[in-house]
Design an enzyme around this catalytic site. Sequence first.
Site, mmCIF file in Angstrom:
data_model
loop_
_atom_site.group_PDB
_atom_site.id
_atom_site.type_symbol
_atom_site.label_atom_id
_atom_site.label_comp_id
_atom_site.label_asym_id
_atom_site.label_seq_id
_atom_site.Cartn_x
_atom_site.Cartn_y
_atom_site.Cartn_z
ATOM 1 N N LYS A 1 58.002 60.264 -84.345
ATOM 2 C CA LYS A 1 58.200 59.491 -83.114
ATOM 3 C C LYS A 1 57.591 58.095 -83.297
ATOM 4 O O LYS A 1 58.132 57.303 -84.055
ATOM 5 C CB LYS A 1 57.654 60.290 -81.926
ATOM 6 C CG LYS A 1 58.581 61.483 -81.639
ATOM 7 C CD LYS A 1 58.172 62.346 -80.476
ATOM 8 C CE LYS A 1 59.248 63.409 -80.227
ATOM 9 N NZ LYS A 1 58.742 64.740 -79.992
ATOM 10 N N SER B 1 57.283 65.786 -72.035
ATOM 11 C CA SER B 1 58.331 64.874 -72.483
ATOM 12 C C SER B 1 59.382 64.587 -71.425
ATOM 13 O O SER B 1 60.009 63.535 -71.453
ATOM 14 C CB SER B 1 58.994 65.435 -73.738
ATOM 15 O OG SER B 1 59.578 66.687 -73.462
ATOM 16 N N HIS C 1 54.185 62.926 -78.178
ATOM 17 C CA HIS C 1 54.613 61.726 -77.448
ATOM 18 C C HIS C 1 53.451 60.775 -77.196
ATOM 19 O O HIS C 1 53.574 59.867 -76.374
ATOM 20 C CB HIS C 1 55.255 62.111 -76.112
ATOM 21 C CG HIS C 1 56.650 62.638 -76.249
ATOM 22 N ND1 HIS C 1 57.742 61.825 -76.497
ATOM 23 C CD2 HIS C 1 57.120 63.897 -76.223
ATOM 24 C CE1 HIS C 1 58.827 62.565 -76.584
ATOM 25 N NE2 HIS C 1 58.482 63.826 -76.426
#
Length: 401
Positions: free
Chosen positions: A245, A186, A214
């Site tokens: 996310k 990240s 992610h």
Amino acid sequence: MIIPEAFYAQVEAQLRAIDEEGLTKPERVLTTAQGGQIATGSGPAINLCANNYLGLANDPRVKAAARDAIDAWGTGLASVRFICGTQTIHKDLERAIADYTGFTDAILFPAAFDANGGVFEPLLDENDAIVSDSLNHASIIDGIRLCKARRYRFANGDMADLECQLIAAREAGARHVLIATDGVFSMDGYLAPLADLTSLAERFGALTLVDDCHSTGVVGPRGRGTAAACQVEGRIDILTGTFGKALGGAMGGFVAAKKPVVDLLRQKARPYLFSNALAPAVCGASLAAIEIAASDEGDRLRAKLADNAKRFREAMTAAGFELLPGAHPIVPVMLRDAALAQRFAARLLEEGVYVTSFSFPVVPRGKARIRTQMSAALEHHHIDTAVDAFTRVGRELGIVQ
Ligand SMILES: *Cc1c(COP(=O)(O)O)cnc(C)c1O
């Protein structure tokens, strides 16, 4: 009654120490919904620090799905899943995320933090070994701590070191060996080298766990994640991920794996057994987000996201900033000095661009940065305005010419 004054004095001393080091993390209050354009107490701002990669966090279709789910299923279950907290919508979401990521089954958790916290302990014990990338997310580190397996660590993305650690684990007589890695790291936006990692795993008879928080919805064909991007689909044993996310941004996590693994987690994973079921609105929103992410519309959003990232990278490089290379929508702007990075971020907010600076211990000493994140909710004019602001502040602080 005796008041434990010493305790409160110690708490306050710790807060002061954090502040004196310049490490206090402020909570910036948004006065709007999440999006490419937001507002804070300091006024309107272009937002370059959300994980809202596909821009679905305030999408009308996703919001409508959340409302419909409340109407149909209520606000919550007031129960853990196995007592009376499983509705059709939870099973539908488990099916949808398993299908999307290419696994036979999946199990929901209150957050990916809990998925990682609960996945290791039921599956491995002191006879086993976990080999973990040094830059793995805090939740993987904590999950491994809760498990009795022996621990090995390899330098970030370093396959020679991974091989050494696999040799060490095998020589120590480990029964099962599990390699754990983030799919995308990240702070850097780098992909784990999954092609080499899975080859090594297969050579050593090791299992693999990838955390695609992610990546799901973002990376690879149809956004199916890092395994798809690295062409090793079907060769990963366990996938963990989040709905917080790209997939709508609400909350909730999952573990996807072969059915017996998921079945055992349903019997033994503690954050699943002892925490409330996901709210129906979250399930409804996540289902709608997966449907969009997996569709042609998802491809369009990913193309827009990639185009934004390319535009930002090119303009920032031309302006003289040092970026970490790559194609992921995480675009780190390297400033190296922690105080400078913090000042830069504060000045940018005054200029109407919201970013966050990261310094030690989140990133190595001397590698402080502003981690920007692109979103399909951003338009070209947002990117251009943001680059102009970066350039203005960069000149003011003597970083670019
Ligand atoms: C964000 C993140 C998590 C935590 O996800 P939540 O669903 O917010 O708990 C776990 N792992 C990685 C790699 C992440 O980036």
